[in-house]
Design an enzyme around this catalytic site. Sequence first.
Site, PDB file in Angstrom:
ATOM      1  N   SER A 117      -7.534   0.924   3.243  1.00  0.00           N
ATOM      2  CA  SER A 117      -8.037   0.496   1.938  1.00  0.00           C
ATOM      3  C   SER A 117      -9.277  -0.375   2.110  1.00  0.00           C
ATOM      4  O   SER A 117      -9.547  -0.886   3.195  1.00  0.00           O
ATOM      5  CB  SER A 117      -6.953  -0.319   1.225  1.00  0.00           C
ATOM      6  OG  SER A 117      -7.454  -0.872   0.038  1.00  0.00           O
ATOM      7  N   SER A 118     -10.015  -0.539   1.005  1.00  0.00           N
ATOM      8  CA  SER A 118     -11.138  -1.480   0.993  1.00  0.00           C
ATOM      9  C   SER A 118     -10.837  -2.685   0.104  1.00  0.00           C
ATOM     10  O   SER A 118     -11.707  -3.545  -0.080  1.00  0.00           O
ATOM     11  CB  SER A 118     -12.395  -0.793   0.454  1.00  0.00           C
ATOM     12  OG  SER A 118     -12.752   0.286   1.273  1.00  0.00           O
ATOM     13  N   GLY A 123     -13.512  -1.071  -7.093  1.00  0.00           N
ATOM     14  CA  GLY A 123     -14.797  -0.449  -6.749  1.00  0.00           C
ATOM     15  C   GLY A 123     -14.815   0.344  -5.458  1.00  0.00           C
ATOM     16  O   GLY A 123     -15.894   0.582  -4.908  1.00  0.00           O
ATOM     17  N   GLY A 124     -13.633   0.754  -4.938  1.00  0.00           N
ATOM     18  CA  GLY A 124     -13.618   1.552  -3.711  1.00  0.00           C
ATOM     19  C   GLY A 124     -14.300   0.781  -2.588  1.00  0.00           C
ATOM     20  O   GLY A 124     -14.114  -0.428  -2.443  1.00  0.00           O
ATOM     21  N   THR A 150      -9.638   0.598  -9.940  1.00  0.00           N
ATOM     22  CA  THR A 150      -8.700  -0.358  -9.344  1.00  0.00           C
ATOM     23  C   THR A 150      -8.753  -1.567 -10.246  1.00  0.00           C
ATOM     24  O   THR A 150      -9.630  -1.657 -11.092  1.00  0.00           O
ATOM     25  CB  THR A 150      -9.206  -0.698  -7.919  1.00  0.00           C
ATOM     26  OG1 THR A 150      -9.215   0.492  -7.160  1.00  0.00           O
ATOM     27  CG2 THR A 150      -8.382  -1.743  -7.212  1.00  0.00           C
ATOM     28  N   ASP A 207      -7.764   8.382   0.473  1.00  0.00           N
ATOM     29  CA  ASP A 207      -8.318   7.302   1.301  1.00  0.00           C
ATOM     30  C   ASP A 207      -8.086   7.533   2.795  1.00  0.00           C
ATOM     31  O   ASP A 207      -8.589   6.771   3.624  1.00  0.00           O
ATOM     32  CB  ASP A 207      -7.727   5.949   0.893  1.00  0.00           C
ATOM     33  CG  ASP A 207      -8.447   5.351  -0.312  1.00  0.00           C
ATOM     34  OD1 ASP A 207      -9.465   5.914  -0.738  1.00  0.00           O
ATOM     35  OD2 ASP A 207      -7.994   4.314  -0.829  1.00  0.00           O
ATOM     36  N   THR A 258      -4.037  -0.558  -7.323  1.00  0.00           N
ATOM     37  CA  THR A 258      -4.855   0.586  -7.703  1.00  0.00           C
ATOM     38  C   THR A 258      -4.072   1.883  -7.793  1.00  0.00           C
ATOM     39  O   THR A 258      -2.996   2.019  -7.209  1.00  0.00           O
ATOM     40  CB  THR A 258      -5.987   0.779  -6.654  1.00  0.00           C
ATOM     41  OG1 THR A 258      -6.865   1.809  -7.075  1.00  0.00           O
ATOM     42  CG2 THR A 258      -5.438   1.145  -5.286  1.00  0.00           C
ATOM     43  N   ARG A 295       0.854  -1.185   0.000  1.00  0.00           N
ATOM     44  CA  ARG A 295       0.000   0.000   0.000  1.00  0.00           C
ATOM     45  C   ARG A 295       0.893   1.239   0.000  1.00  0.00           C
ATOM     46  O   ARG A 295       1.940   1.266   0.653  1.00  0.00           O
ATOM     47  CB  ARG A 295      -0.842  -0.046   1.273  1.00  0.00           C
ATOM     48  CG  ARG A 295      -1.830   1.099   1.450  1.00  0.00           C
ATOM     49  CD  ARG A 295      -2.921   1.063   0.454  1.00  0.00           C
ATOM     50  NE  ARG A 295      -4.071   1.843   0.880  1.00  0.00           N
ATOM     51  CZ  ARG A 295      -5.053   2.172   0.051  1.00  0.00           C
ATOM     52  NH1 ARG A 295      -5.028   1.811  -1.213  1.00  0.00           N
ATOM     53  NH2 ARG A 295      -6.087   2.856   0.486  1.00  0.00           N
TER      54      ARG A 295
HETATM   55  O1  DON Z   1      -7.829   1.228  -1.617  1.00  0.00           O
HETATM   56  C1  DON Z   1      -9.014   1.498  -1.807  1.00  0.00           C
HETATM   57  O2  DON Z   1      -9.912   1.018  -1.168  1.00  0.00           O
HETATM   58  C2  DON Z   1      -9.377   2.433  -2.941  1.00  0.00           C
HETATM   59  N1  DON Z   1      -8.308   3.346  -3.199  1.00  0.00           N
HETATM   60  C3  DON Z   1      -9.705   1.627  -4.141  1.00  0.00           C
HETATM   61  C4  DON Z   1     -10.218   2.490  -5.247  1.00  0.00           C
HETATM   62  C5  DON Z   1     -11.018   1.724  -6.186  1.00  0.00           C
HETATM   63  O3  DON Z   1     -11.258   0.568  -6.065  1.00  0.00           O
HETATM   64  C6  DON Z   1     -11.601   2.446  -7.298  1.00  0.00           C
HETATM   65  N2  DON Z   1     -12.082   1.469  -8.264  1.00  0.00           N
HETATM   66  N3  DON Z   1     -12.971   1.272  -8.901  1.00  0.00           N
END
Ligand code: DON
Length: 562
Positions: free
Chosen positions: A442-443, A463-464, A371, A413, A389, A95
């Site tokens: 992170s997610s 997908g965040g 991502t 984040d 990502t 990360r």
């Molecule tokens: O680490 C995370 O949770 C976010 N930065 C991920 C971002 C993400 O998945 C965007 N994608 N569609």
Amino acid sequence: MKPTFTTLQIAFLFLFISFKSFSQTYAENGMVVSDHVIASQVGVDILKKGGNAIDAAVATAFALEVTHPEAGNIGGGGFIVFMKSDGNVTTFDFREKAPLAASPTMFLDENGKIKDNSNHQGLLAVGVPGTVAGLYQAHQKYGKLPWADLVKPAVELAKKGFTMSWGLYNAAVRMTDRDPSEDIMQNYFKGKDGKIVKPGETWKQPALAKTLKEIQKHGRNGFYKGWVAQEIEDYMKANGGIITKADLEKYEAVEREPVKGTFNGYEIYSMPPPSSGGVALIEMMNLMEQANIAKVEFNSTAYVHLVAEAMRRAFADRAEHLGDPDFNPDMPLDRLLSKEFAKKRFETLDMTKASISDPAQFGHPYGGDNTTHFSVVDKDGNAISMTYTLENSYGVKMGSDKLGFIFNNEMGDFNPVPGETTATGQIGSNPNLVAPEKRMLSSMTPTIVAKDGKPYLVIGSPGGRTIINTVFQTVLNVLAYDMRVDRAIEAMKIHHQWLPDRILYERNLLSPDTREALEKMGHTLTPTTNLGVLMGITYDASKKLYTGAADSSSEDGGARGY
Ligand code: DON
């Protein structure tokens, strides 16, 4: 006249039946499922040459930087969950970190408000990249083939180019609409004629090829030291960034123990903090075990209610407790992961009405936009689940022409305003405030489900915050509803993240009657186009067969096997 078949036709038919059944791909030896079929093939070629799953993952990750630059990266970070053929599981955390010059209030103006969206836009939003360090460390410890052989396909792809797809072309056109302060390397998508390379034409990236060549030759030092590091520092200084050579030199990836849970006899391994994905996934699976979810009809009112209430609780706990473990040594992980905790949480769940999400109360009463994920398995039963990502699609949309890659905007984040948690979902709790060298929460939820010590399902998604929930529902679809992997990936998904207090659902996939029944229970429902871009592999031990499927929402994605 009776139809006759040539030997070639019969051979083709056999190939089709044995290896491709509409949206599933089968393979006996090894497989890669990623967001770009070229990158999947790069990984499979490495497996065929005798590389293991780690080797294939390294090669695929570098190839995705070239072919899927909206998320495939060397300018960002991510996580690997690795199940070895002996059944042991480990993880790699690469990360991004906050730069040495970062502080908890770095994004705020004199009134304590976020200044100019600076946690998402502009070079202050960039975290110290971790991808090259993570891939290098994983390879040093577990790789088989030489490093240079794994980076080579990406160098060649960048140098000789590959065919521009419609998906990539449309994204490139969209990027011309960006904010004028974002450079996304002025000539990045353009050919010699100065125009965006058209679908069907060859897109070459000579600057990226040079950077990758340096990494190919010098390993992690090719990125964190030498001319690449110098150019990163120079570019940052010239454009308002704060990352220096000292930040790059100090960056280290970390090998960590996975988080582990069980569900009806299956073992679930996923990413520990600084990702919240694994903890939340296991908490929700424990709640589903309490609810005996397999007896609840898929997509029914009761199903959506139960799943949404589990999400609400897991996300409230995420907001209250989780952050970088190096800065939060007292996170109650054992408690959050325990069956007893799920039992208590389940007691607060009313089957007849929605709970309420209150930003002033974290655990009580319940106690980006791009991502990319890929999954890899090899002939010895090693499995890799990797998500990495740049945070938003094309990250911060800035990068040096001399380096040819884009930087992340991962600093977004972190919790941006200390103490401020809002009904719209901005979190202000302490564990995830900015600090120098801290990793932002992170997610990402790269996950491996095992049965009898062997990989059974390898899965993950972009997908965040929705990642946690789309992975959760896909795991549930396979384990509780016995869906084949492609169906599990495509099936209707919902998303609830505690705040805002509403259920997002995939448009056209949830009946109006069900929605009405849920609204009567107190839920707010909001349609969305799509949730998740999942890449999964299942293993059938009785047939010794891998089955892979890429989410149909991935424009260039696909499974490749041999
Ligand atoms: O680490 C995370 O949770 C976010 N930065 C991920 C971002 C993400 O998945 C965007 N994608 N569609």
